[in-house]
Design a protein around this motif. Structure first.
Motif, PDB file in Angstrom:
ATOM      1  N   LEU A   1      36.743  28.394  36.979  1.00  0.00           N
ATOM      2  CA  LEU A   1      37.302  29.378  36.719  1.00  0.00           C
ATOM      3  C   LEU A   1      38.166  30.713  36.154  1.00  0.00           C
ATOM      4  CD1 LEU A   1      39.847  28.179  39.834  1.00  0.00           C
ATOM      5  CD2 LEU A   1      38.299  29.620  40.422  1.00  0.00           C
ATOM      6  N   VAL A   2      37.444  31.748  36.124  1.00  0.00           N
ATOM      7  CA  VAL A   2      38.284  32.640  35.192  1.00  0.00           C
ATOM      8  C   VAL A   2      39.214  33.094  35.425  1.00  0.00           C
ATOM      9  CG1 VAL A   2      37.298  35.486  34.786  1.00  0.00           C
ATOM     10  CG2 VAL A   2      35.892  34.652  35.394  1.00  0.00           C
ATOM     11  N   GLY A   3      40.351  32.920  33.803  1.00  0.00           N
ATOM     12  CA  GLY A   3      41.535  33.131  34.063  1.00  0.00           C
ATOM     13  C   GLY A   3      42.001  31.947  33.688  1.00  0.00           C
TER      14      GLY A   3
ATOM     15  N   ARG B   1      37.018  38.070  26.373  1.00  0.00           N
ATOM     16  CA  ARG B   1      38.327  36.471  26.335  1.00  0.00           C
ATOM     17  C   ARG B   1      39.842  36.586  26.709  1.00  0.00           C
ATOM     18  NH1 ARG B   1      34.407  32.429  24.951  1.00  0.00           N
ATOM     19  NH2 ARG B   1      32.651  33.300  24.165  1.00  0.00           N
ATOM     20  N   GLY B   2      40.654  36.212  27.374  1.00  0.00           N
ATOM     21  CA  GLY B   2      42.159  36.134  28.099  1.00  0.00           C
ATOM     22  C   GLY B   2      41.844  35.110  29.445  1.00  0.00           C
ATOM     23  N   PRO B   3      43.028  35.636  29.792  1.00  0.00           N
ATOM     24  CA  PRO B   3      43.350  34.856  30.508  1.00  0.00           C
ATOM     25  C   PRO B   3      43.454  36.069  32.284  1.00  0.00           C
ATOM     26  CG  PRO B   3      45.300  35.895  29.680  1.00  0.00           C
ATOM     27  CD  PRO B   3      44.362  35.794  29.244  1.00  0.00           C
ATOM     28  N   GLY B   4      42.928  36.982  31.705  1.00  0.00           N
ATOM     29  CA  GLY B   4      43.097  38.222  33.122  1.00  0.00           C
ATOM     30  C   GLY B   4      44.995  38.176  33.305  1.00  0.00           C
ATOM     31  N   TRP B   5      44.732  39.603  34.879  1.00  0.00           N
ATOM     32  CA  TRP B   5      46.286  39.692  35.182  1.00  0.00           C
ATOM     33  C   TRP B   5      45.932  39.161  36.123  1.00  0.00           C
ATOM     34  CZ3 TRP B   5      47.618  43.005  38.727  1.00  0.00           C
ATOM     35  CH2 TRP B   5      48.746  42.859  39.259  1.00  0.00           C
ATOM     36  N   ARG B   6      47.301  39.745  37.490  1.00  0.00           N
ATOM     37  CA  ARG B   6      47.820  39.048  38.716  1.00  0.00           C
ATOM     38  C   ARG B   6      48.948  39.053  38.637  1.00  0.00           C
ATOM     39  NH1 ARG B   6      48.890  32.395  39.805  1.00  0.00           N
ATOM     40  NH2 ARG B   6      49.909  32.104  38.074  1.00  0.00           N
TER      41      ARG B   6
ATOM     42  N   GLU C   1      39.982  42.995  43.282  1.00  0.00           N
ATOM     43  CA  GLU C   1      39.863  41.850  42.554  1.00  0.00           C
ATOM     44  C   GLU C   1      41.422  40.785  42.733  1.00  0.00           C
ATOM     45  OE1 GLU C   1      38.101  43.791  38.606  1.00  0.00           O
ATOM     46  OE2 GLU C   1      40.586  44.062  39.463  1.00  0.00           O
ATOM     47  N   VAL C   2      42.246  41.517  42.528  1.00  0.00           N
ATOM     48  CA  VAL C   2      43.554  40.728  43.269  1.00  0.00           C
ATOM     49  C   VAL C   2      43.431  39.706  44.118  1.00  0.00           C
ATOM     50  CG1 VAL C   2      45.504  40.445  43.627  1.00  0.00           C
ATOM     51  CG2 VAL C   2      44.768  41.935  41.918  1.00  0.00           C
ATOM     52  N   ARG C   3      43.035  40.699  45.562  1.00  0.00           N
ATOM     53  CA  ARG C   3      42.835  40.121  47.056  1.00  0.00           C
ATOM     54  C   ARG C   3      41.194  39.020  46.858  1.00  0.00           C
ATOM     55  NH1 ARG C   3      42.387  43.920  52.189  1.00  0.00           N
ATOM     56  NH2 ARG C   3      44.663  44.157  51.520  1.00  0.00           N
ATOM     57  N   GLY C   4      40.791  39.379  46.797  1.00  0.00           N
ATOM     58  CA  GLY C   4      39.554  38.282  46.391  1.00  0.00           C
ATOM     59  C   GLY C   4      39.364  36.959  45.938  1.00  0.00           C
ATOM     60  N   ASP C   5      40.368  36.826  44.672  1.00  0.00           N
ATOM     61  CA  ASP C   5      39.956  36.341  43.476  1.00  0.00           C
ATOM     62  C   ASP C   5      40.905  35.960  43.278  1.00  0.00           C
ATOM     63  OD1 ASP C   5      37.144  35.485  43.460  1.00  0.00           O
ATOM     64  OD2 ASP C   5      37.093  36.826  41.899  1.00  0.00           O
ATOM     65  N   GLY C   6      42.078  36.756  42.419  1.00  0.00           N
ATOM     66  CA  GLY C   6      43.943  36.217  42.619  1.00  0.00           C
ATOM     67  C   GLY C   6      44.157  37.242  41.522  1.00  0.00           C
ATOM     68  N   VAL C   7      43.036  37.433  41.336  1.00  0.00           N
ATOM     69  CA  VAL C   7      43.094  37.941  39.313  1.00  0.00           C
ATOM     70  C   VAL C   7      42.255  38.323  38.707  1.00  0.00           C
ATOM     71  CG1 VAL C   7      42.096  36.228  38.553  1.00  0.00           C
ATOM     72  CG2 VAL C   7      42.573  36.920  36.979  1.00  0.00           C
ATOM     73  N   ALA C   8      42.675  39.459  38.564  1.00  0.00           N
ATOM     74  CA  ALA C   8      41.640  41.093  37.838  1.00  0.00           C
ATOM     75  C   ALA C   8      40.844  40.441  37.168  1.00  0.00           C
ATOM     76  CB  ALA C   8      42.338  41.778  37.827  1.00  0.00           C
ATOM     77  N   PRO C   9      40.074  40.560  36.184  1.00  0.00           N
ATOM     78  CA  PRO C   9      39.277  39.426  34.979  1.00  0.00           C
ATOM     79  C   PRO C   9      39.561  40.462  33.240  1.00  0.00           C
ATOM     80  CG  PRO C   9      37.599  40.241  36.368  1.00  0.00           C
ATOM     81  CD  PRO C   9      38.742  40.700  36.914  1.00  0.00           C
ATOM     82  N   GLU C  10      39.277  39.623  32.552  1.00  0.00           N
ATOM     83  CA  GLU C  10      39.605  40.205  31.019  1.00  0.00           C
ATOM     84  C   GLU C  10      38.641  41.121  31.270  1.00  0.00           C
ATOM     85  OE1 GLU C  10      42.806  39.913  27.851  1.00  0.00           O
ATOM     86  OE2 GLU C  10      42.540  39.317  30.187  1.00  0.00           O
TER      87      GLU C  10
END
Length: 526
Positions: free
Chosen positions: A2-4, A73-78, A161-170
Motif C-alpha cells: 500500500l502506498v503510504g 518516497r514518503g507517507p503521503g497525506w491524508r 485521492e482521499v475518497r478512493g484510497d484514503g491518502v494523497a500519494p507523495e
C-alpha cells in the motif's frame, strides 16, 4: 504494498514501519512513539530516512486520470484532526472553503502551512488557465495554478485521492486538459427538471472537471424559464429566474459556464403557441411544426426580445443559437411551398438567393444580436448550408451532432473551411429519452473504448490534422419522449457515460485502465 503504508524490508535489517504524519498516536512521520518502541522491534533504532522507509509512491487513481505524476518516497497525506486549508490569494477563498468542508478540515484563510495542512496558491508559471500542480511533501499538500479554475481542478484530484484510497500519494501531479471545452447539455424544454436535480448534476460535473453546462430551454413542447419580456410563452412548469441565478452561482463556484440555447428559426413551437400569426404556413395554409415565418419582421422582433432578455440573465461567454431542422427546407420544393420565404430571400440577397440563404441570414442576424453582448457563438451543423449567396459567419462554432439531416455534411468539409467544431456525435453522445428514431442509450463502455474527439460523425475519425480545430465535446440529454424516464433514471443512465467522456476529453492517450477497472474505480470514487 500500500502506498503510504511505509513498510520496507532490507536484507539483514530489522523491519521498520513509518507512521502517518499526525496519525492516531500524534507522532510525526518517521519518528518513534514516545515510549521509544517501534512497531516491529522493542530495541531502539535510529529514525529511518524517508528514502529507506517508504517505497516510491504510485500514480493516483482518479477520473479523469492525471496526466503526469512524479513519484516520491514518503507517507503521503491524508486529512486528520487539526488539519487546515490555507489560501495564498483571496480569489481562492471559495475553493478553500469548499475543500475544507469536503475533507473535514478547518478553513484558516491565509498563513504559513504546517504539517497536515493544504495550501492553495496562484502562481505566474507559464501554463494554461486550467492547469495545476499538486505537490505532496513533508506532510503537506500544495495546489497551485495560474488561474482559479486550475487550482479548483487540483482540489478535485485531491478529493478523489482521499475518497478512493484514503491518502494523497507523495510526489507531484502536473495536470491539464487536452480539450478546452468539456460539456454536458440538458434539454429542459421537452421535460421539466427541478432546480435541485440540475444543481446535483453541476456538483457531479464539477468533480469530473467538466467546464460547460448547456441549457436547451425552448422548443416545440415547452419554454421553461420565467420571462419578463414575453411571459405569455412560458410553460406552466418552469424555472424561475431566482432558481436560475442559484444554478448559475453554483456553476460559477465549480468553474462551469452555463451555455443557454434558444433554438431558431425551428423548434419555436412553444413561442408560436402564444403567437400563431408567426407560424410558418405553406400555400395551402398548413403549418410546419416549430418553424417561424422568417419573412415577417415580427418574427425577428420576438426572438431578439428573448435573446436580449436572457443575455442579461446568463453571464457566460458562450451562446448556442440552434439553427437546426428548419422545416421549410425539408419539403420537396421549398420555393413553391413557401413563396413568401423565396420572395424575402431574393429581396434581401439578390435574384439568385434561396430559402437556405434566408435561413443563413437569420442565423447571422441573431449572431449579431448576441455579439452585442460579447458572446462567443455556436450553431448546430445542419444550420450551415453549402454554396449559396450567404454563408454563416466565420466565427460561429459548429456544434456537430449528425450527418442525417438536411444540410448536414461530412465533418471534414467544415474543418477544411477552417471552422472550429464541438463534438456532439449522436452515435455516442446523444441520450434520447424513449430511444425514438433508432437512437439507443449510449454506454460509458462504448465511449471509453471506441470514441475519441476525432470521431465526430458515425464511428470513423477525421484526420489528426484537424485535432486543434476540434475544441472538445459535449454529452447531450434530449427528452423527445419525456415520460420515458424519471429524473433519477436519467441521472443513473448518464452516470458512466459522463465519466467515460471526461476521461477521453481530458487525456488524449489510450486509457490505462481496462473498462472493468475504470467502472470499479468510478464506484469507489462515488
Amino acid at each position: 504494498m500500500l502506498v503510504g503504508a511505509g513498510v520496507a524490508v532490507a536484507a539483514g535489517a530489522a523491519l521498520t514501519v513509518g507512521l502517518w504524519p499526525s496519525g492516531d498516536d500524534g507522532a510525526p512521520a518517521g519518528r518513534r512513539p514516545s515510549d521509544g518502541s517501534t512497531a516491529a522491534s522493542t530495541a531502539p533504532t535510529p529514525s529511518p530516512s524517508p528514502t529507506r522507509t517508504y517505497p516510491l509512491s504510485k500514480t493516483p487513481r482518479t477520473i479523469p486520470a492525471v496526466r503526469e505524476h512524479t513519484p516520491a518516497r514518503g507517507p503521503g497525506w491524508r486529512p486528520a484532526a487539526g488539519g487546515r486549508v490555507l489560501v495564498g490569494d483571496k480569489g481562492l477563498v471559495d475553493e478553500g472553503r469548499l475543500l475544507a468542508g469536503e475533507l473535514g478540515l478547518t478553513y484558516a484563510g491565509s498563513g504559513e502551512p504546517r504539517s497536515g495542512d493544504v495550501r492553495l496558491d496562484l502562481t505566474d508559471e507559464d501554463a494554461n488557465a486550467e492547469a495545476y500542480t499538486l505537490t505532496v511533501r513533508n506532510g503537506q499538500v500544495r495546489i497551485s495554478g495560474t488561474e482559479e479554475a486550475g487550482v479548483f481542478y487540483g482540489t478535485r484530484t485531491l478529493k478523489q485521492e482521499v475518497r478512493g484510497d484514503g491518502v494523497a500519494p507523495e510526489g507531484v501531479v502536473r495536470d491539464s486538459p487536452a480539450k478546452p471545452q468539456r460539456g454536458f447539455m440538458l434539454d429542459i424544454a421537452r421535460k421539466h427538471f427541478t432546480a435541485g436535480w440540475i444543481e446535483d448534476r453541476i456538483r457531479e460535473l464539477g468533480d469530473l472537471k467538466y467546464n460547460q453546462f448547456g441549457l436547451h430551454f425552448s422548443d416545440d413542447q415547452g419554454f421553461r424559464i420565467e420571462s419578463d419580456s414575453h411571459p405569455e410563452v412560458v410553460s406552466e412548469e418552469h424555472l424561475t429566474k431566482a432558481e436560475v441565478r442559484r444554478i448559475l452561482a453554483l456553476a460559477a463556484s465549480r468553474h462551469i459556464t452555463v451555455v443557454p440555447e434558444i433554438d431558431s428559426p425551428g423548434h419555436l413551437g412553444a413561442v408560436m403557441a402564444a403567437h400563431p400569426d408567426l407560424q410558418l404556413r405553406n400555400t395551402q395554409g398548413v403549418a410546419r411544426r416549430g418553424a417561424i415565418d422568417i419573412s415577417k419582421p415580427a418574427a425577428a422582433d420576438i426572438v431578439d426580445d428573448l435573446l436580449n432578455e436572457y443575455a442579461d440573465l446568463f453571464p457566460g461567454r458562450y451562446w448556442h443559437l440552434g439553427a437546426d431542422e428548419y422545416q421549410a427546407l425539408t419539403v420537396a420544393s421549398p420555393e413553391a411551398s413557401f413563396p413568401q420565404l423565396a420572395a424575402a430571400a431574393k429581396k434581401a440577397y439578390g435574384p439568385g438567393a434561396g430559402i437556405a440563404d434566408l435561413a443563413t441570414g437569420w442565423l447571422n442576424d441573431r449572431a449579431d444580436v448576441m455579439r452585442g453582448h460579447g458572446r462567443l457563438l455556436r450553431a448546430w451543423n445542419d444550420g450551415f448550408f453549402p454554396g449559396g449567396a450567404v454563408q454563416a459567419d466565420d466565427d460561429i462554432e459548429v456544434a456537430y451532432w449528425t450527418g442525417k439531416e438536411i444540410g448536414a455534411r461530412q465533418p471534414a468539409e467544415y474543418l477544411r473551411a477552417g471552422r472550429k467544431l464541438v463534438n456532439y456525435n449522436d452515435e455516442y453522445l446523444y441520450y434520447v429519452l424513449g430511444q425514438p428514431n433508432a437512437f439507443v442509450y449510449p454506454t460509458g463502455q462504448r465511449i471509453y473504448e471506441q470514441w475519441t474527439p476525432l470521431v465526430v460523425r458515425g464511428t470513423a475519425p477525421v484526420s489528426k490534422e484537424y485535432d486543434a480545430q476540434i475544441l472538445g465535446g459535449s454529452f447531450a440529454v434530449w427528452c423527445d419522449l419525456a415520460g420515458s424516464q424519471t429524473q433519477d433514471q436519467v441521472a443513473a443512465g448518464i452516470r458512466m457515460p459522463l465519466r467515460a467522456l471526461t476521461q477521453k476529453l481530458w487525456d488524449p492517450r489510450e486509457p490505462a485502465l481496462p473498462w472493468a477497472e475504470f467502472k470499479g474505480l468510478a464506484g469507489k470514487l462515488g
